[in-house]
Scaffold this motif. Structure first.
Motif, mmCIF file in Angstrom:
data_model
loop_
_atom_site.group_PDB
_atom_site.id
_atom_site.type_symbol
_atom_site.label_atom_id
_atom_site.label_comp_id
_atom_site.label_asym_id
_atom_site.label_seq_id
_atom_site.Cartn_x
_atom_site.Cartn_y
_atom_site.Cartn_z
ATOM 1 N N MET A 159 -8.841 4.070 -12.933
ATOM 2 C CA MET A 159 -7.037 3.866 -11.780
ATOM 3 C C MET A 159 -6.854 3.499 -13.129
ATOM 4 O O MET A 159 -5.545 3.921 -13.423
ATOM 5 C CB MET A 159 -7.154 3.436 -10.875
ATOM 6 N N GLU A 185 1.059 -1.253 -0.301
ATOM 7 C CA GLU A 185 0.099 -0.002 -0.502
ATOM 8 C C GLU A 185 1.193 0.789 -0.041
ATOM 9 O O GLU A 185 0.494 2.198 -1.068
ATOM 10 C CB GLU A 185 -0.987 0.009 0.807
ATOM 11 N N LYS A 195 -13.680 -7.498 -2.357
ATOM 12 C CA LYS A 195 -13.723 -6.769 -2.839
ATOM 13 C C LYS A 195 -12.451 -6.998 -4.175
ATOM 14 O O LYS A 195 -13.539 -6.419 -5.598
ATOM 15 C CB LYS A 195 -11.907 -5.871 -2.190
ATOM 16 N N HIS A 219 2.719 1.691 -3.513
ATOM 17 C CA HIS A 219 1.646 1.900 -4.079
ATOM 18 C C HIS A 219 1.378 3.637 -4.107
ATOM 19 O O HIS A 219 0.746 3.837 -5.415
ATOM 20 C CB HIS A 219 0.874 1.048 -4.466
HETATM 21 C C1 HEM Z 1 -1.736 0.582 -13.672
HETATM 22 C C2 HEM Z 1 -2.848 -0.214 -12.797
HETATM 23 C C3 HEM Z 1 -2.732 -0.335 -11.389
HETATM 24 C C4 HEM Z 1 -3.236 -1.082 -11.233
HETATM 25 C C5 HEM Z 1 -3.039 -2.477 -11.380
HETATM 26 C C6 HEM Z 1 -3.421 -0.903 -9.608
HETATM 27 C C7 HEM Z 1 -3.908 -1.995 -8.865
HETATM 28 C C8 HEM Z 1 -4.857 -1.376 -7.006
HETATM 29 C C9 HEM Z 1 -5.363 -1.764 -6.539
HETATM 30 C C10 HEM Z 1 -5.154 -3.330 -6.804
HETATM 31 C C11 HEM Z 1 -5.935 -1.419 -5.541
HETATM 32 C C12 HEM Z 1 -6.391 -1.689 -4.038
HETATM 33 C C13 HEM Z 1 -5.756 -2.215 -3.089
HETATM 34 C C14 HEM Z 1 -6.081 -2.363 -1.973
HETATM 35 O O1 HEM Z 1 -7.698 -2.374 -2.189
HETATM 36 O O2 HEM Z 1 -5.598 -2.083 -0.754
HETATM 37 C C15 HEM Z 1 -5.344 0.175 -5.800
HETATM 38 C C16 HEM Z 1 -5.551 0.417 -4.808
HETATM 39 C C17 HEM Z 1 -5.164 2.085 -5.267
HETATM 40 N N1 HEM Z 1 -4.691 2.376 -6.070
HETATM 41 FE FE1 HEM Z 1 -4.020 1.746 -7.981
HETATM 42 N N2 HEM Z 1 -3.405 0.359 -9.497
HETATM 43 C C18 HEM Z 1 -2.903 1.131 -10.890
HETATM 44 C C19 HEM Z 1 -2.381 2.516 -11.077
HETATM 45 C C20 HEM Z 1 -2.803 3.203 -10.017
HETATM 46 C C21 HEM Z 1 -2.153 5.000 -10.225
HETATM 47 C C22 HEM Z 1 -2.214 5.319 -11.552
HETATM 48 C C23 HEM Z 1 -2.513 5.397 -9.113
HETATM 49 C C24 HEM Z 1 -2.603 6.711 -9.199
HETATM 50 C C25 HEM Z 1 -1.726 7.889 -9.649
HETATM 51 C C26 HEM Z 1 -3.218 4.073 -8.314
HETATM 52 C C27 HEM Z 1 -3.563 5.005 -6.849
HETATM 53 C C28 HEM Z 1 -3.927 3.804 -6.213
HETATM 54 C C29 HEM Z 1 -4.317 4.627 -4.683
HETATM 55 C C30 HEM Z 1 -4.704 5.859 -4.011
HETATM 56 C C31 HEM Z 1 -5.044 2.929 -4.494
HETATM 57 C C32 HEM Z 1 -5.172 3.265 -2.738
HETATM 58 C C33 HEM Z 1 -4.188 2.884 -1.891
HETATM 59 C C34 HEM Z 1 -4.102 1.207 -2.185
HETATM 60 O O3 HEM Z 1 -5.024 0.084 -1.611
HETATM 61 O O4 HEM Z 1 -3.284 1.127 -1.856
HETATM 62 N N3 HEM Z 1 -3.191 3.177 -8.757
HETATM 63 N N4 HEM Z 1 -4.153 -0.182 -7.189
#
Ligand code: HEM
Lengths: 340, 440
Positions: free
Chosen positions: B325, B180, B249, B183
């Protein structure tokens, strides 16, 4: 034992917060009375500028430690004081933003707006913190489940309001002393005169508050049982008079330190009287939140203690260094920053 | 509306607003620190002017992040007192440690940085901004470790009617927390990169301070590209973690209803939550969902239909947020890649510069969408498997919360306007002239 150590640290954190943020809250609340023109205002902003944010973190930490060390107290205290706390938070938001935004647009109406926010955001927290703590000293009406049985206006009882006035005066004296240190010329003269003028009022309110505390709270029970605790009220009284003596001699730094000690003494006077309660219930003492029925597990308390013992001295060291770095009077050169 | 719903709306509004400002703080602090270090090591005045220009935008943004953060900490007590009682032993200590370890450092040294240009040596001054950058990123770790405990509680025992700490290290080092953190911080760095590229592009298009803004642009392009790739990769790992630990989820993220082996991923889906199905499923990629979730094309993926309705999160919101996202994440890789390729011939690529000005809001949207996935997708739990959101709210009068919620909307709305106005104003104004900087 661990609970008691955390109780003391809890009191200490609040005391440090009041000592530090007290001067900038007091000074913000006094700005309309002290500043005669734009330059004065800018000097006042600059006198607080490098410090207020670091000071406010002590509030965050005091809140955080209540949460971490006494979660049940945190839950009851913060939900009972809901509306008062929300007001406090909004006031602090406006105030914090005022510092950063005021100088960013060169327009009198814009600056006037943020000056108003600074005033409100300084006066209201000083008052509300006093009201909240006086109510805690007296006891808050919550039931066995910790459910609050009152409204915002329940807190605005005479004793609560008296506490509010006491805090406002304590902080205002503290703030004028700070400005007396940080400024020059007429503005410094005005700050000094203000501190001297407020001092008698503070003495009177403090005496009335002590008397009212005897009548309205059970804080004295601890004092009757334990002579050693008398150091706190005695410290507060001695420091209050030392403040005036130092003022008479023109020793403004000394006066400021004495005023800080007064604030610490007052805080500990209350906290020592509360022990072992953190927040007593006014409905039935059996409902009160105490160090034993609201503390975290020994493991959490131990880990937190380790962190506190290592980190708090470090924090104090670099904050002291920052105060030292910016100890000088505010100069023309400082004002050349377009920021304020 | 009842206390629960009002408190949820209020907390959502307060966090989303807070998180409009935090990511730029996280990323821009690092960029400004790099700029100032370049000034110190090379003595190039341009880097000093860069640090001061971007630093000013940083400060405006930082101020709102700080003041809106305080309300979040206090809302756990005011609005979520049952939650606070239940997990305060663990959750509270993480927040308290965050304050002592990071907030003091951050707020003390930001002031030193703002007011210390002439009082400190250049090295010391640059150290101050590095400390700010370090502190804000460290603070992110602690708050995300706390959030991870809500997502995937570990290191606790149920005792005395609450969750008590059992293994502190397990909590702060669990995989969920690490994922987390990388990311979220990666996303924040993407945002800062696109912010700096966009503002620089605006000035380059107008031929103002081209040298200075080209330097800023190049730095930001590298930053954005590296973290766009990085964030997509660890986002994939996050997805696998979710698949393993929060099947409901994952199913909601994909609007996946029927449990099946070799589950496909449909490029076009229209969820129909009421009837527990999708009203449209087009363009399947066979086995893709199984592969993304478990790294195996034939793995079984649990569907929402096999999860009791009371345990399902809101599907449509989670699904849309996830698509947004991931879609944006892909776009960022493309755009940052292009920006990096063309970094030496910027003025000749006006189309690219124009696009980069207009996409400044998109990383903001991606970050908000990411949080919507994580938090909405976790429902109905406030702490996964341990406590439901419905059981967490404070026993207070709904009228109180209604009033404070209205106040939040009003105050935050006005603050947001003021902040964006100032950021626009200073972003367009450009850096101080060289003479002014040398005089300082
Ligand atoms: C490009 C492929 C991406 C994938 C496969 C991806 C995947 C994920 C997944 C699976 C979650 C949920 C995790 C959880 O429930 O705790 C998540 C949460 C999140 N994503 Fe992404 N994401 C991507 C790109 C991005 C980008 C480009 C951003 C922002 C610029 C972003 C910002 C966030 C934030 C702020 C969260 C909430 C915090 C967290 O749970 O880690 N993501 N992402």
């Amino acid at each position: 034992m661990l609970e008691t150590i955390w109780f003391v640290l809890w009191g200490l954190l609040w005391a440090v917060y009041f000592m530090l943020d007290g001067f900038d809250l007091g000074l913000g609340a006094l700005m309309p009375a002290l500043a005669k023109n734009e330059t004065d205002k800018r000097v006042i902003y600059h006198a607080m500028g490098p410090f207020w944010d670091g000071n406010e973190v002590w509030l965050l930490t005091a809140g955080g430690v209540t949460f971490a060390a006494f979660p049940a107290t945190y839950a009851v205290m913060f939900s009972s004081l809901y509306s008062a706390l929300m007001l406090l938070l909004f006031a602090l938001i406006l105030r914090g933003v005022a510092f950063e935004f005021r100088g960013k647009v060169d327009n009198p109406a814009w600056r006037g707006l943020w000056d108003a926010c600074l005033w409100l955001g300084s006066f209201l927290p000083a008052l509300l913190l006093g009201v909240a703590f006086a109510n805690i000293f007296m006891g808050i009406p919550f039931d066995a489940q910790g459910v609050y049985q009152g409204t915002l206006f329940t807190l605005l009882n005479p004793y609560g309001l008296l506490g509010g006035v006491l805090f406002v005066l304590l902080f205002m004296v503290h703030g004028s002393l700070w400005l007396a240190i940080k400024s020059d010329g007429e503005l410094a003269d005005r700050a000094q005169a203000m501190a001297k003028r407020l001092w008698p009022a503070l003495v009177i309110v403090a005496v009335v508050f002590l008397a009212a505390t005897w009548v309205s709270t059970r804080l004295w029970a601890n004092y009757l049982g334990n002579i050693a605790l008398w150091v706190f009220p005695l410290l507060a009284v001695a420091a209050l008079f030392a403040t005036r003596l130092a003022m008479a001699r023109g020793a403004w730094w000394k006066a400021w330190f004495a005023s800080a000690l007064t604030i610490a003494g007052c805080t500990f006077f209350g906290v020592a009287g509360l022990y072992p309660n953190l927040v007593p219930s006014s409905l039935d003492p059996a409902f009160s939140m105490t160090i034993s029925n609201s503390a975290s597990s020994p493991l959490t308390l131990k880990i937190m203690l380790g962190v506190a013992l290592v980190m708090v001295p470090v924090v104090i060291a670099y904050q002291a260094w920052a105060y030292y770095t910016f100890r000088h009077k505010v100069t023309e050169e400082d004002l050349a920053y377009e920021d304020y | 509306m009842d206390v629960l719903m009002l408190s949820r709306l209020q907390f959502a509004a307060a966090t989303f607003f807070h998180f409009l400002f935090v990511p730029l703080t996280l990323g821009l602090s690092v960029l400004v620190a790099i700029m100032e270090s370049l000034y110190v090591s090379r003595g190039d005045q341009d880097y000093k002017r860069m640090a001061q220009f971007w630093g000013k935008l940083f400060i405006i943004n930082f101020a709102i992040g700080v003041v809106t953060g305080i309300t979040l900490e206090f809302q756990f007590g005011t609005n979520w007192s049952r939650y606070s009682r239940y997990v305060g032993d663990i959750f509270g200590s993480l927040l308290a440690i965050e304050a002592t370890l990071a907030f003091f450092l951050e707020s003390t040294f930001i002031a030193v940085w703002i007011f210390g240009w002439k009082k400190l040596s250049p090295k010391m001054h640059a150290t101050a901004i590095w400390l700010v950058a370090l502190a804000s990123n460290v603070s992110a770790y602690w708050i995300l470790a706390a959030n991870s405990f809500m997502q995937h509680p570990v290191g606790y025992v149920l005792r005395n009617g609450r969750a008590e700490l059992d293994d502190f290290l397990a909590i702060i080092t669990q995989k969920w927390a690490v994922l987390e953190f990388v990311h979220t911080v990666g996303g924040a760095y993407i945002l800062a990169g696109f912010f700096v590229m966009g503002v620089s592009a605006w000035h380059i298009l107008r031929g103002r301070e081209t040298a200075l803004f080209t330097k800023s642009f190049r730095m930001a392009a590298v930053f954005a590209l590296v973290f766009a790739v990085f964030t997509a990769i660890n986002g994939d790992l996050s997805g696998k973690e979710v698949a393993e630990k929060q099947p409901s989820k994952l199913a909601a993220m994909e609007s996946h209803w029927r449990t099946q082996k070799a589950a496909p991923m449909y490029l076009l889906v229209v969820p129909d939550e009421k009837n527990a199905r999708n009203s449209l499923e087009l363009l399947p990629i066979p086995g893709a969902l199984s592969f993304l979730a478990f790294g195996d094309f034939s793995a079984e993926v649990k569907g929402l239909a096999d999860i009791p309705a009371a345990d399902r999160p809101p599907v449509l919101l989670t699904f849309l947020a996830f698509r947004v996202m991931v879609g944006l994440g892909t776009l960022f890789i493309v755009l940052a890649g292009l920006a990096w390729l063309k970094r030496k011939k910027l003025p000749q690529n006006r189309w690219l510069l124009t696009i980069l000005v207009w996409v400044i809001p998109l990383p903001y949207l991606a970050l908000q969408a990411g949080w919507a996935v994580a938090e909405v997708g976790r429902q109905p739990w406030i702490v996964w498997g341990l406590m439901r959101t419905a059981d967490a709210a404070s026993p207070i009068a709904a009228s109180q919360v209604a009033v404070s919620f209205a106040a939040f909307i009003l105050v935050y709305g006005l603050l947001g306007l003021a902040a964006f106005y100032l950021i626009f104003k200073y972003a367009r104004k450009g850096p101080a002239p060289l003479a002014a900087v040398e005089g300082r």
